[in-house]
Design an enzyme around this catalytic site. Sequence first.
Site, PDB file in Angstrom:
ATOM      1  N   ASP A  69      -9.409  -5.948   5.085  1.00  0.00           N
ATOM      2  CA  ASP A  69      -9.735  -6.680   3.858  1.00  0.00           C
ATOM      3  C   ASP A  69     -10.760  -7.774   4.138  1.00  0.00           C
ATOM      4  O   ASP A  69     -11.584  -8.098   3.273  1.00  0.00           O
ATOM      5  CB  ASP A  69      -8.466  -7.289   3.253  1.00  0.00           C
ATOM      6  CG  ASP A  69      -7.660  -6.269   2.464  1.00  0.00           C
ATOM      7  OD1 ASP A  69      -8.261  -5.526   1.686  1.00  0.00           O
ATOM      8  OD2 ASP A  69      -6.439  -6.210   2.644  1.00  0.00           O
ATOM      9  N   HIS A 104       0.806  -1.218   0.000  1.00  0.00           N
ATOM     10  CA  HIS A 104       0.000   0.000   0.000  1.00  0.00           C
ATOM     11  C   HIS A 104       0.842   1.273   0.000  1.00  0.00           C
ATOM     12  O   HIS A 104       0.305   2.362  -0.222  1.00  0.00           O
ATOM     13  CB  HIS A 104      -0.932   0.010   1.203  1.00  0.00           C
ATOM     14  CG  HIS A 104      -1.995  -1.047   1.142  1.00  0.00           C
ATOM     15  ND1 HIS A 104      -2.999  -1.041   0.200  1.00  0.00           N
ATOM     16  CD2 HIS A 104      -2.194  -2.167   1.895  1.00  0.00           C
ATOM     17  CE1 HIS A 104      -3.779  -2.096   0.375  1.00  0.00           C
ATOM     18  NE2 HIS A 104      -3.315  -2.799   1.389  1.00  0.00           N
ATOM     19  N   GLN A 145      -0.595 -13.579   5.004  1.00  0.00           N
ATOM     20  CA  GLN A 145      -1.731 -12.772   5.424  1.00  0.00           C
ATOM     21  C   GLN A 145      -3.046 -13.501   5.140  1.00  0.00           C
ATOM     22  O   GLN A 145      -3.314 -13.909   4.009  1.00  0.00           O
ATOM     23  CB  GLN A 145      -1.732 -11.431   4.694  1.00  0.00           C
ATOM     24  CG  GLN A 145      -0.615 -10.500   5.129  1.00  0.00           C
ATOM     25  CD  GLN A 145      -0.756  -9.141   4.480  1.00  0.00           C
ATOM     26  OE1 GLN A 145      -0.081  -8.843   3.512  1.00  0.00           O
ATOM     27  NE2 GLN A 145      -1.643  -8.308   5.019  1.00  0.00           N
ATOM     28  N   GLU A 155      -6.727 -12.584   5.063  1.00  0.00           N
ATOM     29  CA  GLU A 155      -7.483 -11.335   5.050  1.00  0.00           C
ATOM     30  C   GLU A 155      -8.738 -11.422   4.187  1.00  0.00           C
ATOM     31  O   GLU A 155      -9.165 -10.436   3.597  1.00  0.00           O
ATOM     32  CB  GLU A 155      -6.577 -10.188   4.586  1.00  0.00           C
ATOM     33  CG  GLU A 155      -5.739 -10.511   3.372  1.00  0.00           C
ATOM     34  CD  GLU A 155      -4.709  -9.445   3.066  1.00  0.00           C
ATOM     35  OE1 GLU A 155      -4.793  -8.345   3.644  1.00  0.00           O
ATOM     36  OE2 GLU A 155      -3.822  -9.712   2.248  1.00  0.00           O
TER      37      GLU A 155
END
Length: 352
Positions: free
Chosen positions: A246, A116, A218, A220
Site C-alpha cells: 500500500d 482482504h 498499520q 502503509e
Amino acid sequence: MAALSLATLTTTTSSLSTLKNPFAFAFNNTKFLKTQTFKTLTPLKSSSSTHSDRSPIDSTNTNTLTPTSTANPKSLKSRLRNGETLYGLFLLSFSPTFAEIAGLSGYDFVVVDMEHGPGGISDALSCLHALAATSTPAILRLPESSATWAKKALDLGPHGLMFPMIEGPKAAKKAVSYCRFPPRGLRGSAHTVVRASNYGIDEGYLSNYEDELLIMCQVESEEGAKHAEEIAAVDGVDCIQMGPLDLSASMGYLWAPGNKKVKDMMRVGENAVLSTKGGTGGAYLGGFALPYDGPDDLRKRGYHMISGAVDVGLFRSAAVEDVKKFKMGLMMDGSDDEKEDSQDGDEKYWSE
C-alpha cells in the site's frame, strides 16, 4: 420347569416395578447414592483472554484464584518484552483446516485477514477455534478502523487486533480507545457473555485484558511513514505493522514495491519506530516479507514480528508447481516416444 425362589421373585418384581416407575431407583435407592461419589466440574481457570487452556480446575485444589494484572508469560506481548522475534502467517482463505495446519506447523501467530479475505466475524470464529486447538495466538486484521468492527472482533477473544491505514497519532489514539472499556475508551461492554472472557467464566478478564491484547497499527502510506514516530509513541500502541504494498501504491509505484523511493520511505518509517524503543515506551516493529526483502532481512533491521507468507499464496505455489511437474513429465514422455519412433525408423531403413 424349576420353581422360582422367593428371593428371585422378589428381585424380579422389584426390577419390573422400577421399569414401570423410572424415578423409583433415583429416589428409593439411597444406599447406592450414599456409596457413590461423582466428580463435579468447577469453573474454568481464571486466566487471560487466551483460549489455549480450557481445562477445568481440580475441585480438590484449595488454592484460591484472584485476578491479576500480570500478563501471561506465553502471550505475544510478554514474548516481545522478553526480546523474542516472532514469525507468523496471514490467513486469507478463512479455512479452519489451513488455520489448524498453520498452528501445528509451529508459527508463533496467525493473522486472520478480514481486510482482504472473504470472511467476516462468524467466519473468523471458526479459525480462532482451530488455532486455539493448537495453542497458537490469533490476530484479527480489521477491514477498517472503526469502533463497531473492533468491538465485534474483540468479543471473539483474539490475542491481537490489527488496525489498517493509520496515518497519524490521532487515528492511533482512536484505535486504542476502541479497545478499552469506558471511561478509558469506547468499547461496548458484554464481557459477561462473550468468548473473550470465556463466556463470563473468566472472572479475571477485566483485570487482564489490557495486558494481554496486542494492539497493532498499520503504517502503509507515505503520510503514515512520515508520522510513524508519533504513531508508535501513542500510549497503548504495541506494534507498528509496515505495509510495503500500500505504501508503494500511495507513492505511485503500485507495480514496483521494490522501487528505491519506496524502499527509502520504508526506512524512514522503520527508523522512526525503532527510535521509540529506547525507553520503556514505544512500539515494536512488524512487517511482511517480500521476495526482495526476506524474513532474515527484516529481522536484521530490527523487526520483531515478521509474517513470511499468506496461506493462499503457499497453496497456489504448491499447486502450480505440482501441475507444472506433471505436465513436464508428459512432455518428457512424448519426447521419449518420438526418440523411440525415430530410432525404429532408422533401424528399419537401414535393415532394408
